[in-house]
Motif scaffolding. Structure first.
Motif, PDB file in Angstrom:
ATOM      1  N   GLU A 105      -0.351  14.563   3.037  1.00 57.79           N
ATOM      2  CA  GLU A 105      -0.491  14.961   1.844  1.00 57.79           C
ATOM      3  C   GLU A 105      -1.360  13.417   1.569  1.00 57.79           C
ATOM      4  OE1 GLU A 105      -3.083  17.529   1.111  1.00 57.79           O
ATOM      5  OE2 GLU A 105      -1.918  18.705   2.789  1.00 57.79           O
ATOM      6  N   PRO A 106      -0.538  12.574   1.019  1.00 55.33           N
ATOM      7  CA  PRO A 106      -0.769  11.445   0.180  1.00 55.33           C
ATOM      8  C   PRO A 106      -1.686  10.480   1.247  1.00 55.33           C
ATOM      9  CG  PRO A 106       1.312  11.742  -0.390  1.00 55.33           C
ATOM     10  CD  PRO A 106       0.848  13.061   1.181  1.00 55.33           C
ATOM     11  N   LEU A 107      -0.855  10.015   2.848  1.00 52.70           N
ATOM     12  CA  LEU A 107      -1.638   9.680   4.018  1.00 52.70           C
ATOM     13  C   LEU A 107      -2.826  10.116   4.152  1.00 52.70           C
ATOM     14  CD1 LEU A 107      -1.950   7.471   5.834  1.00 52.70           C
ATOM     15  CD2 LEU A 107      -0.657   9.316   7.646  1.00 52.70           C
ATOM     16  N   LEU A 108      -3.316  11.593   4.039  1.00 56.37           N
ATOM     17  CA  LEU A 108      -4.877  11.486   3.977  1.00 56.37           C
ATOM     18  C   LEU A 108      -5.508  10.902   2.721  1.00 56.37           C
ATOM     19  CD1 LEU A 108      -3.939  14.991   5.620  1.00 56.37           C
ATOM     20  CD2 LEU A 108      -5.628  13.498   6.276  1.00 56.37           C
ATOM     21  N   LYS A 109      -5.108  11.341   1.540  1.00 60.63           N
ATOM     22  CA  LYS A 109      -5.661  11.189   0.463  1.00 60.63           C
ATOM     23  C   LYS A 109      -6.084   9.627   0.450  1.00 60.63           C
ATOM     24  CE  LYS A 109      -5.499  10.088  -4.987  1.00 60.63           C
ATOM     25  NZ  LYS A 109      -6.576   9.556  -4.645  1.00 60.63           N
ATOM     26  N   THR A 110      -5.464   8.331   0.627  1.00 59.43           N
ATOM     27  CA  THR A 110      -5.778   7.014   1.397  1.00 59.43           C
ATOM     28  C   THR A 110      -6.484   7.311   2.175  1.00 59.43           C
ATOM     29  OG1 THR A 110      -3.165   6.721   0.816  1.00 59.43           O
ATOM     30  CG2 THR A 110      -3.959   5.230   1.921  1.00 59.43           C
ATOM     31  N   LEU A 111      -6.157   7.729   3.875  1.00 59.40           N
ATOM     32  CA  LEU A 111      -7.725   7.575   4.472  1.00 59.40           C
ATOM     33  C   LEU A 111      -8.397   8.023   3.915  1.00 59.40           C
ATOM     34  CD1 LEU A 111      -5.752   8.779   7.750  1.00 59.40           C
ATOM     35  CD2 LEU A 111      -6.118   6.378   7.536  1.00 59.40           C
ATOM     36  N   LYS A 112      -8.677   9.160   3.316  1.00 54.39           N
ATOM     37  CA  LYS A 112     -10.604   9.432   2.488  1.00 54.39           C
ATOM     38  C   LYS A 112     -10.675   8.116   1.724  1.00 54.39           C
ATOM     39  CE  LYS A 112      -9.220  13.550   1.579  1.00 54.39           C
ATOM     40  NZ  LYS A 112      -9.741  15.075   1.143  1.00 54.39           N
ATOM     41  N   LEU A 166       0.629  -0.955  -0.104  1.00 53.04           N
ATOM     42  CA  LEU A 166       0.645  -0.099   0.217  1.00 53.04           C
ATOM     43  C   LEU A 166       0.622   0.869  -0.323  1.00 53.04           C
ATOM     44  CD1 LEU A 166      -3.014   1.284   0.544  1.00 53.04           C
ATOM     45  CD2 LEU A 166      -2.763   1.744   3.256  1.00 53.04           C
ATOM     46  N   LYS A 167       0.755   2.481  -0.914  1.00 46.28           N
ATOM     47  CA  LYS A 167       1.714   3.111  -1.205  1.00 46.28           C
ATOM     48  C   LYS A 167       0.451   4.362  -1.246  1.00 46.28           C
ATOM     49  CE  LYS A 167       4.635   5.786  -4.102  1.00 46.28           C
ATOM     50  NZ  LYS A 167       6.412   5.178  -5.039  1.00 46.28           N
ATOM     51  N   TRP A 168       0.791   5.067  -0.120  1.00 51.48           N
ATOM     52  CA  TRP A 168      -0.180   6.552   0.258  1.00 51.48           C
ATOM     53  C   TRP A 168      -0.111   6.901  -1.083  1.00 51.48           C
ATOM     54  CZ3 TRP A 168       2.514   7.599   5.166  1.00 51.48           C
ATOM     55  CH2 TRP A 168       2.070   6.946   6.508  1.00 51.48           C
ATOM     56  N   GLY A 169      -1.712   7.579  -1.060  1.00 47.44           N
ATOM     57  CA  GLY A 169      -1.720   8.598  -2.701  1.00 47.44           C
ATOM     58  C   GLY A 169      -2.559   8.096  -3.390  1.00 47.44           C
ATOM     59  N   GLU A 170      -1.841   6.872  -3.717  1.00 46.24           N
ATOM     60  CA  GLU A 170      -1.763   5.555  -4.898  1.00 46.24           C
ATOM     61  C   GLU A 170      -3.647   4.908  -4.921  1.00 46.24           C
ATOM     62  OE1 GLU A 170       1.313   3.699  -6.048  1.00 46.24           O
ATOM     63  OE2 GLU A 170       2.902   5.320  -6.554  1.00 46.24           O
ATOM     64  N   ASP A 171      -3.961   4.394  -6.139  1.00 45.99           N
ATOM     65  CA  ASP A 171      -5.291   3.718  -5.724  1.00 45.99           C
ATOM     66  C   ASP A 171      -5.456   2.374  -5.151  1.00 45.99           C
ATOM     67  OD1 ASP A 171      -7.678   3.081  -7.545  1.00 45.99           O
ATOM     68  OD2 ASP A 171      -6.635   1.373  -7.763  1.00 45.99           O
ATOM     69  N   ARG A 226       0.990  18.544  14.327  1.00 49.99           N
ATOM     70  CA  ARG A 226      -0.523  19.618  14.341  1.00 49.99           C
ATOM     71  C   ARG A 226      -1.083  19.481  13.515  1.00 49.99           C
ATOM     72  NH1 ARG A 226      -0.999  24.650  12.077  1.00 49.99           N
ATOM     73  NH2 ARG A 226       1.219  24.761  11.293  1.00 49.99           N
ATOM     74  N   LYS A 227      -0.396  20.431  11.836  1.00 51.05           N
ATOM     75  CA  LYS A 227      -0.375  20.008  10.323  1.00 51.05           C
ATOM     76  C   LYS A 227      -1.655  19.340  10.303  1.00 51.05           C
ATOM     77  CE  LYS A 227       0.727  20.836   5.582  1.00 51.05           C
ATOM     78  NZ  LYS A 227       2.418  21.447   4.930  1.00 51.05           N
ATOM     79  N   TYR A 228      -0.983  18.260  10.628  1.00 55.87           N
ATOM     80  CA  TYR A 228      -2.356  16.696  10.163  1.00 55.87           C
ATOM     81  C   TYR A 228      -3.218  16.333  10.906  1.00 55.87           C
ATOM     82  CZ  TYR A 228      -2.971  11.921  10.258  1.00 55.87           C
ATOM     83  OH  TYR A 228      -3.961  10.128  10.332  1.00 55.87           O
ATOM     84  N   GLU A 230       6.863  15.511   6.835  1.00 64.49           N
ATOM     85  CA  GLU A 230       5.394  16.657   6.041  1.00 64.49           C
ATOM     86  C   GLU A 230       5.371  15.800   5.011  1.00 64.49           C
ATOM     87  OE1 GLU A 230       4.958  21.101   5.790  1.00 64.49           O
ATOM     88  OE2 GLU A 230       7.210  20.078   6.172  1.00 64.49           O
ATOM     89  N   GLU A 231       6.230  14.916   3.994  1.00 64.64           N
ATOM     90  CA  GLU A 231       5.807  15.295   2.414  1.00 64.64           C
ATOM     91  C   GLU A 231       5.032  14.311   2.687  1.00 64.64           C
ATOM     92  OE1 GLU A 231       9.588  13.045   3.612  1.00 64.64           O
ATOM     93  OE2 GLU A 231       9.050  15.567   4.371  1.00 64.64           O
ATOM     94  N   SER A 232       4.760  12.961   3.361  1.00 66.61           N
ATOM     95  CA  SER A 232       3.792  12.177   3.797  1.00 66.61           C
ATOM     96  C   SER A 232       2.238  12.386   3.923  1.00 66.61           C
ATOM     97  CB  SER A 232       4.334  10.284   3.861  1.00 66.61           C
ATOM     98  OG  SER A 232       4.140  10.981   5.703  1.00 66.61           O
TER      99      SER A 232
END
Length: 146
Positions: free
Chosen positions: A74-81, A45-50, A107-109, A70-72
């Protein structure tokens, strides 16, 4: 180890990580096979992918130590959604770190997470007595109603 442990309770479990860690996941599953009463498998499972192959949405997602780069975020959040449905409960466990950029990343996460999810911190007194620690946090995360 936690997710393999869930398979002891007759759960159907998929443990995920990057391609380069699949051999280690397989070894972990095999060394615990005698304890497993459910089904357990390892998958990339690569975060941000299908995530189509992980559908329908699971009942639970267990995350540990996933929010330090930090760079992960956005991909982690996309995968969770993409992975979660209205009934999915995500349990996120992490060590609260106070050095460098860690507090800012944490905090940002959680700020970004609250756009689509509701959060409930699990109080320390509800953590396992043997493993609880003041710097370990567990947060229950669920999709906001549509």
């Amino acid at each position: 180890a936690v997710t393999v442990g869930c398979a002891r309770c007759r759960a159907d479990v998929t443990v995920t990580d990057l391609e380069e860690l699949q051999e280690l996941l397989a070894a972990n599953i095999e060394s615990n096979r005698h304890l497993v009463t459910g089904a357990v498998r390892a998958q990339v499972l690569k975060w941000g992918e299908d995530v189509t192959e992980f559908q329908p949405p699971p009942d639970y997602i267990l995350m540990a130590d996933c929010i330090y780069y930090e760079e992960s975020l956005e991909p982690l959040l996309k995968t969770l959604k993409d992975l979660t449905g209205p009934d999915t409960c995500v349990l996120c466990c992490y060590e609260q770190r106070t050095v460098g950029k860690n507090p800012e990343i944490e905090r940002k996460y959680f700020e970004l997470l609250q756009v689509d999810f509701e959060l409930e911190e699990i109080p320390l007194e509800k953590h396992d007595e043997e493993y609880r620690s003041e710097d370990i946090r567990i947060v229950a995360i669920r999709r906001k109603p549509a």
